[in-house]
Design a protein around this motif. Structure first.
Motif, PDB file in Angstrom:
ATOM      1  N   ASP A  10     -41.702 -15.757  30.667  1.00  0.00           N
ATOM      2  CA  ASP A  10     -42.170 -14.421  30.324  1.00  0.00           C
ATOM      3  C   ASP A  10     -40.988 -13.488  30.104  1.00  0.00           C
ATOM      4  N   PRO A  11     -41.171 -12.415  29.341  1.00  0.00           N
ATOM      5  CA  PRO A  11     -40.068 -11.488  29.061  1.00  0.00           C
ATOM      6  C   PRO A  11     -39.439 -10.849  30.286  1.00  0.00           C
ATOM      7  N   ASP A  12     -40.151 -10.818  31.406  1.00  0.00           N
ATOM      8  CA  ASP A  12     -39.577 -10.200  32.601  1.00  0.00           C
ATOM      9  C   ASP A  12     -38.959 -11.223  33.553  1.00  0.00           C
ATOM     10  N   SER A  13     -38.809 -12.463  33.110  1.00  0.00           N
ATOM     11  CA  SER A  13     -38.266 -13.524  33.959  1.00  0.00           C
ATOM     12  C   SER A  13     -36.762 -13.663  33.752  1.00  0.00           C
ATOM     13  N   PRO A  14     -36.044 -14.227  34.740  1.00  0.00           N
ATOM     14  CA  PRO A  14     -34.602 -14.458  34.549  1.00  0.00           C
ATOM     15  C   PRO A  14     -34.305 -15.433  33.425  1.00  0.00           C
ATOM     16  N   GLU A  15     -35.245 -16.366  33.149  1.00  0.00           N
ATOM     17  CA  GLU A  15     -35.036 -17.309  32.057  1.00  0.00           C
ATOM     18  C   GLU A  15     -35.031 -16.610  30.695  1.00  0.00           C
ATOM     19  N   PHE A  16     -35.825 -15.545  30.556  1.00  0.00           N
ATOM     20  CA  PHE A  16     -35.841 -14.822  29.281  1.00  0.00           C
ATOM     21  C   PHE A  16     -34.491 -14.155  29.035  1.00  0.00           C
ATOM     22  N   ASP A  17     -33.967 -13.498  30.049  1.00  0.00           N
ATOM     23  CA  ASP A  17     -32.644 -12.872  29.910  1.00  0.00           C
ATOM     24  C   ASP A  17     -31.576 -13.924  29.608  1.00  0.00           C
ATOM     25  N   LEU A  18     -31.681 -15.074  30.273  1.00  0.00           N
ATOM     26  CA  LEU A  18     -30.740 -16.166  30.034  1.00  0.00           C
ATOM     27  C   LEU A  18     -30.810 -16.626  28.584  1.00  0.00           C
ATOM     28  N   PHE A  19     -32.023 -16.773  28.078  1.00  0.00           N
ATOM     29  CA  PHE A  19     -32.226 -17.221  26.696  1.00  0.00           C
ATOM     30  C   PHE A  19     -31.554 -16.268  25.715  1.00  0.00           C
ATOM     31  N   VAL A  20     -31.758 -14.984  25.905  1.00  0.00           N
ATOM     32  CA  VAL A  20     -31.186 -13.982  25.006  1.00  0.00           C
ATOM     33  C   VAL A  20     -29.662 -14.013  25.064  1.00  0.00           C
ATOM     34  N   LYS A  21     -29.108 -14.120  26.269  1.00  0.00           N
ATOM     35  CA  LYS A  21     -27.650 -14.170  26.414  1.00  0.00           C
ATOM     36  C   LYS A  21     -27.067 -15.402  25.731  1.00  0.00           C
ATOM     37  N   GLU A  22     -27.729 -16.546  25.904  1.00  0.00           N
ATOM     38  CA  GLU A  22     -27.245 -17.788  25.288  1.00  0.00           C
ATOM     39  C   GLU A  22     -27.259 -17.663  23.760  1.00  0.00           C
ATOM     40  N   VAL A  23     -28.344 -17.139  23.216  1.00  0.00           N
ATOM     41  CA  VAL A  23     -28.451 -16.991  21.760  1.00  0.00           C
ATOM     42  C   VAL A  23     -27.351 -16.087  21.228  1.00  0.00           C
ATOM     43  N   CYS A  24     -27.165 -14.947  21.859  1.00  0.00           N
ATOM     44  CA  CYS A  24     -26.175 -13.983  21.373  1.00  0.00           C
ATOM     45  C   CYS A  24     -24.754 -14.525  21.531  1.00  0.00           C
ATOM     46  N   ARG A  25     -24.500 -15.209  22.618  1.00  0.00           N
ATOM     47  CA  ARG A  25     -23.166 -15.785  22.812  1.00  0.00           C
ATOM     48  C   ARG A  25     -22.870 -16.814  21.733  1.00  0.00           C
ATOM     49  N   GLU A  26     -23.846 -17.652  21.413  1.00  0.00           N
ATOM     50  CA  GLU A  26     -23.626 -18.688  20.410  1.00  0.00           C
ATOM     51  C   GLU A  26     -23.528 -18.120  18.995  1.00  0.00           C
ATOM     52  N   MET A  27     -24.124 -16.970  18.763  1.00  0.00           N
ATOM     53  CA  MET A  27     -24.007 -16.335  17.454  1.00  0.00           C
ATOM     54  C   MET A  27     -22.654 -15.657  17.268  1.00  0.00           C
ATOM     55  N   THR A  28     -22.039 -15.197  18.352  1.00  0.00           N
ATOM     56  CA  THR A  28     -20.828 -14.380  18.221  1.00  0.00           C
ATOM     57  C   THR A  28     -19.546 -15.091  18.637  1.00  0.00           C
ATOM     58  N   ALA A  29     -19.593 -16.099  19.514  1.00  0.00           N
ATOM     59  CA  ALA A  29     -18.385 -16.835  19.891  1.00  0.00           C
ATOM     60  C   ALA A  29     -17.810 -17.517  18.662  1.00  0.00           C
ATOM     61  N   LYS A  30     -16.511 -17.379  18.445  1.00  0.00           N
ATOM     62  CA  LYS A  30     -15.848 -17.923  17.248  1.00  0.00           C
ATOM     63  C   LYS A  30     -16.543 -17.435  15.975  1.00  0.00           C
ATOM     64  N   ALA A  31     -17.115 -16.239  16.036  1.00  0.00           N
ATOM     65  CA  ALA A  31     -17.853 -15.660  14.903  1.00  0.00           C
ATOM     66  C   ALA A  31     -18.918 -16.623  14.386  1.00  0.00           C
ATOM     67  N   GLY A  32     -19.510 -17.368  15.307  1.00  0.00           N
ATOM     68  CA  GLY A  32     -20.569 -18.305  14.935  1.00  0.00           C
ATOM     69  C   GLY A  32     -20.077 -19.569  14.271  1.00  0.00           C
ATOM     70  N   GLN A  33     -18.760 -19.755  14.200  1.00  0.00           N
ATOM     71  CA  GLN A  33     -18.195 -20.939  13.530  1.00  0.00           C
ATOM     72  C   GLN A  33     -18.009 -22.072  14.526  1.00  0.00           C
ATOM     73  N   LYS A  34     -19.117 -22.535  15.058  1.00  0.00           N
ATOM     74  CA  LYS A  34     -19.120 -23.643  16.006  1.00  0.00           C
ATOM     75  C   LYS A  34     -20.147 -24.666  15.542  1.00  0.00           C
ATOM     76  N   CYS A  35     -19.781 -25.925  15.579  1.00  0.00           N
ATOM     77  CA  CYS A  35     -20.724 -26.959  15.160  1.00  0.00           C
ATOM     78  C   CYS A  35     -21.920 -27.040  16.089  1.00  0.00           C
ATOM     79  N   THR A  36     -21.803 -26.447  17.287  1.00  0.00           N
ATOM     80  CA  THR A  36     -22.903 -26.478  18.245  1.00  0.00           C
ATOM     81  C   THR A  36     -23.662 -25.152  18.325  1.00  0.00           C
ATOM     82  N   ALA A  37     -23.322 -24.189  17.477  1.00  0.00           N
ATOM     83  CA  ALA A  37     -23.955 -22.869  17.541  1.00  0.00           C
ATOM     84  C   ALA A  37     -25.463 -22.959  17.293  1.00  0.00           C
ATOM     85  N   ILE A  38     -26.196 -22.018  17.845  1.00  0.00           N
ATOM     86  CA  ILE A  38     -27.658 -21.971  17.685  1.00  0.00           C
ATOM     87  C   ILE A  38     -27.983 -21.398  16.309  1.00  0.00           C
TER      88      ILE A  38
END
Length: 676
Positions: free
Chosen positions: A272-300
């Motif tokens: 659910d949006p108020d769960s710690p897993e939701f916050d984790l999901f958002v952080k993971e997505v944003c980190r993978e989009m911006t780390a190395k400017a998204g130039q990662k073979c493992t990026a989401i």
């Protein structure tokens, strides 16, 4: 401004850029900073140097010798990594990105060094699996062994990780005993060259162990043999062109491909949006989009969420991306730097145009964004761009088009089966993550998507503090994937080492296998030492050295005393009628651990000596029950010796306990640490 000349290191000599050299521009300023390439490189001379000088020198060393070299190399690079940091800013990478590439590469060296010392023998042959008994009497056995290939590893690396990309391939190759020719992507090869110079300056590796091609390989791939390995990281188009070359196919040259892929992250239906897993999901997505400017073979690249939570995901991800500072990667406040080059920026925008046919851009405008401390027009900067695909079932290009930059697409799913089907539409990826706190969801995800993905990353509130992240390949685990991801694999601990070795089935007598493996095999010759083996130091013990003990009778009183003393009053030891009803026992029998204790009493030398500690038992089996009145004796044999430190080594003893009829009742490996 001085233009850096990026040289190749070929056949023991540095070769400056020459015919066919190419200019390299800074990703931040667009100015030319380096020149690399020389079409006059002698490919055959490089191969001859690797095969004739580097390979023989490496193969003379044991796995432990090579592991120690890797550790020393990692330590040296760690002390001198600042020069690599300073150069890497021009690739568009931030200091946080350097930690992924440079520190991550050095860390990979450390891991393979450790695994080489702990999981591989201090010898020249690696055993793959257990001995196979091929005859009734045990005089004809089989063993799979791995020995180093007698060729060269040609490593073709991508631009996004100029240090890690080299070291993650180099570590298992060197540990296997195979020399390497490293060919980094030209756009960032100046960082790789600096790292190779440091390695050579350290004077740790033997001559010919590592060579560097800055620029094109020429006709090198047309000169490879069945003893060589090509390890490629890059686009599927280039991989297909290289691996399908007639010479590669005709000579069965090993070709390992790790390609870009449409990786996905799935928000579990339980989140659910108020769960710690939701916050984790958002952080993971944003980190993978911006780390190395998204130039990662493992990026989401694809964000898969329950249909009723898509809006919440878009809102949360957009809000977090909106706080991302884009700018000069040298500035401490910058959270995302530039793409590696202007051409890469153009490629991403071309791919974005394709995605826009099936998805709506809901965040990030490539025509209107702010760059802090740099000129957006001169540098290869783009903002993070988030898309929403309303109908992922009918869409096609969002599942087969990868914009290799800070770009990802959100899509909704109806149920978990639908989510896995969408993830699998990518036709093979390096990694898919599932954020869930429900074990059943995790299980269904692995069963539903495992066949299409090289790695499945599960995370929740329990593991989030220590997890390494969706986009972090670890040297302990396999990195690769099926289908679009290349169909190959790298890393994976010792598995990665065996990619550069030949697995051979060896058949012969116990003595043959013992001589090849460097460890005693049941049935092989035994050696009688000059004194009790526990009185002899690590270096004095011989493989096959054996002690045969006297026999000891096991009485009913022994069994009852052990039961009372330990509290183990299991019925098979204490109740004759109950034991007789058990199909495994003839009546009351001795405890297995009583027998192990008696075994120690029979073979241990109690006086202080070179045996420092008993560190455990492996492969313990009880084969035949021991009844009151039976007698037992022990054969103790030095099976294997492994150096651990300068002061002591590990001795693996093979212990066999037999009864008065010479029938085996128990067998195990005993591990001790013995002083040198």
């Amino acid at each position: 401004m001085t233009i850096r000349e990026v040289a190749s290191f070929a056949a023991g000599e540095w070769v400056a850029p020459g015919q066919g050299a190419r200019d390299i521009a800074s990703a931040v300023t667009g100015e030319v900073i380096a020149s690399a390439g020389n079409s006059a490189l002698d490919a055959q001379a490089m191969l001859d140097h690797a095969r004739g000088t580097g390979g023989p020198a490496l193969r003379k060393l044991t796995f432990h010798d090579r592991a120690r070299m890797l550790k020393a190399l990692a330590q040296y690079l760690d002390r001198h990594k600042q020069v690599l940091y300073d150069l890497s800013f021009d690739t568009g990478a931030t200091q946080a990105d350097h930690l992924i590439d440079i520190d991550g590469g050095i860390g990979t060296l450390f891991v393979f060094a450790s695994k080489g010392r702990r999981e591989m023998p201090d010898g020249h042959v690696y055993l793959d699996g257990e001995v196979e008994q091929l005859s009734r009497g045990g005089t004809f056995l089989g063993q799979h062994v791995c020995t180093p290939l007698q060729g060269v590893g040609v490593h073709i690396n991508a631009y996004n990780f100029p240090v890690w990309g080299m070291l993650e391939k180099l570590a298992p190759t060197i540990l296997a005993g195979v020399p390497a020719i490293v060919k980094p992507a030209t756009s960032t090869c100046y960082v790789t060259e600096a790292c190779v110079r440091l390695m050579l300056e350290a004077d740790i590796l033997p001559a010919g162990a590592v060579q560097l091609v800055a620029g094109g390989l020429g006709d090198m791939l047309d000169r490879l043999t069945c003893q060589d390995v090509v390890s490629f990281t890059g686009s599927a188009e280039t991989a297909l062109k290289l691996r399908s070359a007639p010479h590669i196919l005709e000579n069965s040259v090993r070709f390992v491909a790790e390609q870009d892929s449409l990786n996905a992250s799935v928000l579990g239906p339980d989140v659910d949006p108020d769960s710690p897993e939701f916050d984790l999901f958002v952080k993971e997505v944003c980190r993978e989009m911006t780390a190395k400017a998204g130039q990662k073979c493992t990026a989401i690249r694809r964000i898969i969420a329950p249909e009723d939570r898509v809006e919440a995901v878009i809102e949360a991800v957009s809000a977090r991306l909106g706080k991302t500072t884009i700018g000069d990667p040298r500035k401490e406040t910058t959270r995302m730097g530039a793409l590696v080059s202007a051409s890469q920026k153009r490629d991403v925008l071309d791919k974005v145009a394709v995605l826009e046919r099936e998805a709506e851009r809901v965040h990030g405008d490539p025509e209107d964004f702010t760059v802090d401390g740099a000129d957006a027009g001169k540098g290869a900067f783009l903002p993070p761009m988030l898309f929403h695909c309303a109908d992922p079932d009918r869409a096609r290009r969002i599942h087969d088009t990868e914009a290799f930059g800070p770009v990802s697409t959100v899509m909704g799913y109806r149920d978990l089966d639908h989510a896995m089907a969408l993830a699998n539409r990518g036709e093979g990826s390096l990694v898919t993550s599932v954020i869930t706190h429900d074990g059943d969801v995790a299980r269904q995800a692995v069963l539903g998507a495992g066949a299409y993905h090289g790695r499945i990353y599960l995370n929740d509130r329990t593991s989030m503090k220590e997890s390494t992240g969706h986009g972090s390949p670890l040297p302990h685990m396999v990195h690769g994937g099926p289908g679009r991801a290349g169909g190959g694999e790298e890393l994976g601990g010792v598995r990665g080492v065996t990619h550069y070795m030949q697995r051979t089935a060896v058949q012969g007598s116990p003595d043959h296998l013992a001589a090849i493996a460097g460890q005693w095999v049941p049935g092989a010759a035994e050696v009688t030492g000059p004194a009790h083996p526990f009185t002899r130091r690590f270096g004095e013990l011989s493989i096959g050295e054996t002690l045969h003990t006297e026999a000891r009778e096991v009485t009913l009183a022994d069994i009852e005393h052990f039961a009372e003393f330990t509290g183990d009053t299991f019925y098979a030891h204490m109740d004759a009628k109950a034991a007789e009803r058990n199909p495994f026992f003839p009546g009351r029998v001795a405890h297995g651990y009583l027998l192990i204790s008696f075994a120690a009493g029979l073979f241990v030398e109690p006086a202080e000596g070179p045996v420092l500690a008993n560190t455990g038992l492996d492969n313990l089996r009880f084969m035949k029950p021991v009844e009151p009145g039976d007698s037992v004796k022990v054969r103790l044999t030095v099976k294997k010796k492994t150096p651990r430190t300068e002061d002591y080594g590990e001795v693996r003893w093979h212990v066999t306990m037999t009864n008065q009829d010479d029938e085996r009742v128990a067998e195990y490996d005993l591990l001790t640490m013995n002083a040198y």
